[in-house]
Design a protein around this motif. Structure first.
Motif, PDB file in Angstrom:
ATOM      1  N   THR A  17      19.662  54.288 -45.280  1.00 27.44           N
ATOM      2  CA  THR A  17      19.198  53.362 -44.130  1.00 27.44           C
ATOM      3  C   THR A  17      19.300  54.364 -43.155  1.00 27.44           C
ATOM      4  O   THR A  17      19.109  54.116 -41.727  1.00 27.44           O
ATOM      5  N   VAL A  18      20.713  55.361 -42.854  1.00 27.65           N
ATOM      6  CA  VAL A  18      20.488  56.349 -41.576  1.00 27.65           C
ATOM      7  C   VAL A  18      19.281  57.015 -41.591  1.00 27.65           C
ATOM      8  O   VAL A  18      18.602  57.302 -40.382  1.00 27.65           O
ATOM      9  N   ALA A  19      18.309  57.431 -42.634  1.00 32.21           N
ATOM     10  CA  ALA A  19      17.462  58.509 -42.710  1.00 32.21           C
ATOM     11  C   ALA A  19      15.886  57.733 -42.449  1.00 32.21           C
ATOM     12  O   ALA A  19      15.225  57.742 -41.571  1.00 32.21           O
ATOM     13  N   ALA A  20      16.214  56.547 -42.198  1.00 31.31           N
ATOM     14  CA  ALA A  20      15.374  55.506 -41.751  1.00 31.31           C
ATOM     15  C   ALA A  20      15.128  55.562 -40.734  1.00 31.31           C
ATOM     16  O   ALA A  20      14.377  54.672 -39.775  1.00 31.31           O
ATOM     17  N   LEU A  21      16.779  55.573 -39.764  1.00 29.87           N
ATOM     18  CA  LEU A  21      17.179  55.598 -37.997  1.00 29.87           C
ATOM     19  C   LEU A  21      16.710  56.533 -37.202  1.00 29.87           C
ATOM     20  O   LEU A  21      16.778  56.328 -36.276  1.00 29.87           O
ATOM     21  N   LEU A  22      16.538  57.725 -38.120  1.00 34.94           N
ATOM     22  CA  LEU A  22      15.947  59.350 -37.452  1.00 34.94           C
ATOM     23  C   LEU A  22      14.648  59.340 -37.413  1.00 34.94           C
ATOM     24  O   LEU A  22      13.818  59.253 -37.739  1.00 34.94           O
ATOM     25  N   LYS A  23      14.740  59.386 -36.041  1.00 40.27           N
ATOM     26  CA  LYS A  23      13.053  60.268 -35.522  1.00 40.27           C
ATOM     27  C   LYS A  23      13.443  61.650 -36.615  1.00 40.27           C
ATOM     28  O   LYS A  23      14.728  62.008 -36.618  1.00 40.27           O
ATOM     29  N   PRO A  24      12.175  62.218 -36.288  1.00 38.86           N
ATOM     30  CA  PRO A  24      11.845  64.080 -36.727  1.00 38.86           C
ATOM     31  C   PRO A  24      13.286  64.241 -35.994  1.00 38.86           C
ATOM     32  O   PRO A  24      12.377  64.301 -34.745  1.00 38.86           O
ATOM     33  N   GLY A  26      15.723  64.496 -35.455  1.00 40.30           N
ATOM     34  CA  GLY A  26      17.159  63.723 -35.194  1.00 40.30           C
ATOM     35  C   GLY A  26      18.295  64.243 -36.190  1.00 40.30           C
ATOM     36  O   GLY A  26      17.958  65.133 -37.285  1.00 40.30           O
ATOM     37  N   PHE A  27      19.440  64.250 -35.936  1.00 37.27           N
ATOM     38  CA  PHE A  27      20.323  63.977 -37.018  1.00 37.27           C
ATOM     39  C   PHE A  27      21.784  63.016 -36.856  1.00 37.27           C
ATOM     40  O   PHE A  27      21.705  61.782 -35.866  1.00 37.27           O
ATOM     41  N   LEU A  28      22.051  63.293 -38.051  1.00 36.77           N
ATOM     42  CA  LEU A  28      23.080  62.351 -38.235  1.00 36.77           C
ATOM     43  C   LEU A  28      24.696  63.082 -38.010  1.00 36.77           C
ATOM     44  O   LEU A  28      24.569  64.620 -39.066  1.00 36.77           O
ATOM     45  N   TYR A  29      25.387  62.150 -37.412  1.00 35.40           N
ATOM     46  CA  TYR A  29      26.969  62.866 -37.482  1.00 35.40           C
ATOM     47  C   TYR A  29      28.291  62.298 -37.787  1.00 35.40           C
ATOM     48  O   TYR A  29      27.985  60.333 -37.155  1.00 35.40           O
ATOM     49  N   VAL A  30      28.827  62.335 -39.084  1.00 35.34           N
ATOM     50  CA  VAL A  30      29.877  61.456 -39.268  1.00 35.34           C
ATOM     51  C   VAL A  30      31.163  62.068 -39.159  1.00 35.34           C
ATOM     52  O   VAL A  30      31.531  63.875 -38.641  1.00 35.34           O
ATOM     53  N   ALA A  31      32.392  61.601 -38.680  1.00 36.80           N
ATOM     54  CA  ALA A  31      33.066  62.001 -38.032  1.00 36.80           C
ATOM     55  C   ALA A  31      34.347  61.041 -38.938  1.00 36.80           C
ATOM     56  O   ALA A  31      34.443  59.714 -38.574  1.00 36.80           O
ATOM     57  N   GLU A  32      35.090  61.743 -40.067  1.00 32.16           N
ATOM     58  CA  GLU A  32      36.646  61.033 -40.736  1.00 32.16           C
ATOM     59  C   GLU A  32      37.348  61.007 -41.774  1.00 32.16           C
ATOM     60  O   GLU A  32      37.563  62.063 -41.432  1.00 32.16           O
ATOM     61  N   PHE A  33      37.871  59.975 -41.459  1.00 31.45           N
ATOM     62  CA  PHE A  33      39.566  60.576 -42.117  1.00 31.45           C
ATOM     63  C   PHE A  33      38.887  61.118 -44.063  1.00 31.45           C
ATOM     64  O   PHE A  33      38.357  60.466 -44.298  1.00 31.45           O
ATOM     65  N   HIS A  34      39.074  62.781 -44.608  1.00 25.74           N
ATOM     66  CA  HIS A  34      39.331  63.051 -45.303  1.00 25.74           C
ATOM     67  C   HIS A  34      39.419  62.195 -46.525  1.00 25.74           C
ATOM     68  O   HIS A  34      40.694  61.855 -46.462  1.00 25.74           O
ATOM     69  N   PRO A  35      39.263  61.877 -47.730  1.00 22.76           N
ATOM     70  CA  PRO A  35      39.005  61.017 -49.248  1.00 22.76           C
ATOM     71  C   PRO A  35      40.515  61.735 -49.950  1.00 22.76           C
ATOM     72  O   PRO A  35      40.883  60.855 -50.395  1.00 22.76           O
ATOM     73  N   ALA A  38      18.540  61.550 -49.689  1.00 21.07           N
ATOM     74  CA  ALA A  38      18.974  61.083 -48.323  1.00 21.07           C
ATOM     75  C   ALA A  38      17.122  61.505 -47.664  1.00 21.07           C
ATOM     76  O   ALA A  38      16.637  60.902 -46.715  1.00 21.07           O
ATOM     77  N   GLY A  39      17.020  62.739 -48.232  1.00 22.36           N
ATOM     78  CA  GLY A  39      16.522  64.260 -46.827  1.00 22.36           C
ATOM     79  C   GLY A  39      16.612  64.607 -46.382  1.00 22.36           C
ATOM     80  O   GLY A  39      16.198  64.843 -45.032  1.00 22.36           O
ATOM     81  N   LEU A  40      17.807  64.313 -46.225  1.00 23.31           N
ATOM     82  CA  LEU A  40      18.679  64.952 -44.566  1.00 23.31           C
ATOM     83  C   LEU A  40      19.339  66.528 -44.979  1.00 23.31           C
ATOM     84  O   LEU A  40      19.699  66.693 -46.441  1.00 23.31           O
ATOM     85  N   ARG A  41      18.307  67.703 -44.218  1.00 22.51           N
ATOM     86  CA  ARG A  41      19.331  69.189 -44.328  1.00 22.51           C
ATOM     87  C   ARG A  41      20.591  69.028 -43.996  1.00 22.51           C
ATOM     88  O   ARG A  41      20.859  68.741 -42.588  1.00 22.51           O
ATOM     89  N   LEU A  94      30.371  65.398 -40.252  1.00 20.09           N
ATOM     90  CA  LEU A  94      29.656  66.608 -40.788  1.00 20.09           C
ATOM     91  C   LEU A  94      28.479  66.014 -40.037  1.00 20.09           C
ATOM     92  O   LEU A  94      28.047  65.036 -39.422  1.00 20.09           O
ATOM     93  N   ARG A  95      27.039  66.742 -40.382  1.00 20.83           N
ATOM     94  CA  ARG A  95      26.041  67.182 -39.008  1.00 20.83           C
ATOM     95  C   ARG A  95      24.907  66.772 -40.321  1.00 20.83           C
ATOM     96  O   ARG A  95      25.348  68.323 -40.799  1.00 20.83           O
ATOM     97  N   ALA A  96      23.785  66.699 -40.554  1.00 17.14           N
ATOM     98  CA  ALA A  96      22.679  66.477 -41.450  1.00 17.14           C
ATOM     99  C   ALA A  96      21.490  66.233 -40.348  1.00 17.14           C
ATOM    100  O   ALA A  96      21.938  65.007 -39.907  1.00 17.14           O
ATOM    101  N   SER A  97      20.321  67.341 -40.349  1.00 14.85           N
ATOM    102  CA  SER A  97      19.389  66.726 -39.617  1.00 14.85           C
ATOM    103  C   SER A  97      17.631  66.381 -40.392  1.00 14.85           C
ATOM    104  O   SER A  97      17.522  66.320 -41.495  1.00 14.85           O
ATOM    105  N   ALA A  98      17.735  65.863 -39.719  1.00 19.39           N
ATOM    106  CA  ALA A  98      15.864  65.076 -40.656  1.00 19.39           C
ATOM    107  C   ALA A  98      15.142  65.966 -39.741  1.00 19.39           C
ATOM    108  O   ALA A  98      14.713  66.335 -39.167  1.00 19.39           O
ATOM    109  N   ASP A  99      14.317  66.368 -41.661  1.00 18.90           N
ATOM    110  CA  ASP A  99      13.345  67.402 -40.451  1.00 18.90           C
ATOM    111  C   ASP A  99      12.007  67.020 -40.663  1.00 18.90           C
ATOM    112  O   ASP A  99      10.729  67.780 -40.850  1.00 18.90           O
TER     113      ASP A  99
END
Length: 281
Positions: free
Chosen positions: A138-145, A147-156, A215-218, A258-263
């Motif tokens: 879902t995230v990958a479908a929302l990103l422009k080439p 663009g990037f995902l950024y997640v800040a979360e509690f550690h599992p 999902a193809g994100l780097r 975590l940060r991951a980019s859509a190439d």
């Protein structure tokens, strides 16, 4: 399992009026100009002015609107109608341009109908999602080439420790759930909830990173942090507005980012020579 969305939506709908009026969220402070973002988030995301940002699972939008104050063109998405109504109300009262949409996170591409430079997922979001593979897609479908995902979360890792001291392993790190809880109060105070049941899902760090990569994100970085935002365990001490182990005690991860980019490349194909994992009970 099939009921998780309805059960959790009822719980979060009940939380909205409690949270809006709580000192924890301090809506009046936000209206006066206080940001809800953490310093490390602003530093790691970088410049957002003029960029299109979508906040998934945005609750009633204070983090979303904080990004708008930094210049982002923001959209917030949440599955709770009362939360979205409050987000729109606060945005209007503050004069902050923003779009808020009610939808399940897995339906975001269809519900939003556009793509973004940044997909942001804030703290305490992933535990409500049963399928991280589908979430990452879902995230990958929302990103422009580019663009990037950024997640800040509690550690599992912190999720498996006893709630009093944080020194004893109490829960199984590899048991994904659903974990069903009956909790009479939310985390903001003592006002009782009308709907008390939640269904939550534990995701290990490896599962999260693997879903993002599949999902193809780097992945650009994965940072683990030795502090959290509240006294999660009685043994933690306050240090400049965050909480961490006291100086003489060993540190352990309490949050991650975590940060991951859509190439623009398609997700990598599965290696046919790699055997599928054996099914588990």
């Amino acid at each position: 399992m099939d009921d998780y969305l309805q059960v959790n939506r009822a719980n979060w709908n009940a939380r909205v009026p409690i949270h809006v009026s709580s000192a924890f969220y301090d809506v009046d402070g936000f209206k006066a100009g206080r940001s809800r973002l953490r310093e490390f988030e602003v530093e790691e995301v970088g410049e957002v002015a003029g960029r299109r940002l979508v906040h998934l699972q945005c609750h009633f939008g204070l983090d979303t609107l904080s990004w708008a104050r930094l210049g982002a063109e923001v959209t917030g998405l949440d599955f709770s109608d009362p939360a979205v109504e409050q987000a729109r109300k606060i945005a209007g009262e503050c004069g902050i341009p923003a779009r808020f949409v009610t939808a399940d996170v897995y339906d975001a591409p269809e519900a939003l109908g556009e793509t973004y430079d940044i997909v942001y997922t804030g703290i305490g979001a992933l535990v409500w999602l049963p399928d991280l593979t589908r979430w990452a897609e879902t995230v990958a479908a929302l990103l422009k080439p580019g663009g990037f995902l950024y997640v800040a979360e509690f550690h599992p890792f912190a999720d498996i420790l006893d709630s009093e001291t944080g020194t004893t392993v109490t829960y199984d790190y590899f048991h994904r759930g659903p974990h069903i809880w009956e909790v009479p109060y939310t985390y903001t105070g003592a006002e009782p909830l009308e709907h008390r049941t939640t269904m939550e899902f534990r995701h290990g760090l490896g599962e999260i990173v693997s879903a993002v990569a599949a999902a193809g994100l780097r992945v650009e970085f994965l940072h683990e942090h030795d502090h959290t935002l509240f006294r999660r365990f009685a043994t933690l001490v306050e240090d400049g507005g965050v909480y961490r182990s006291p100086g003489e005690a060993p540190g352990f991860p309490l949050m991650f980012s975590l940060r991951a980019s859509a190439d623009g490349a398609p997700p990598p194909a599965a290696d046919p020579a790699t055997p599928s994992p054996a099914p588990t009970e």
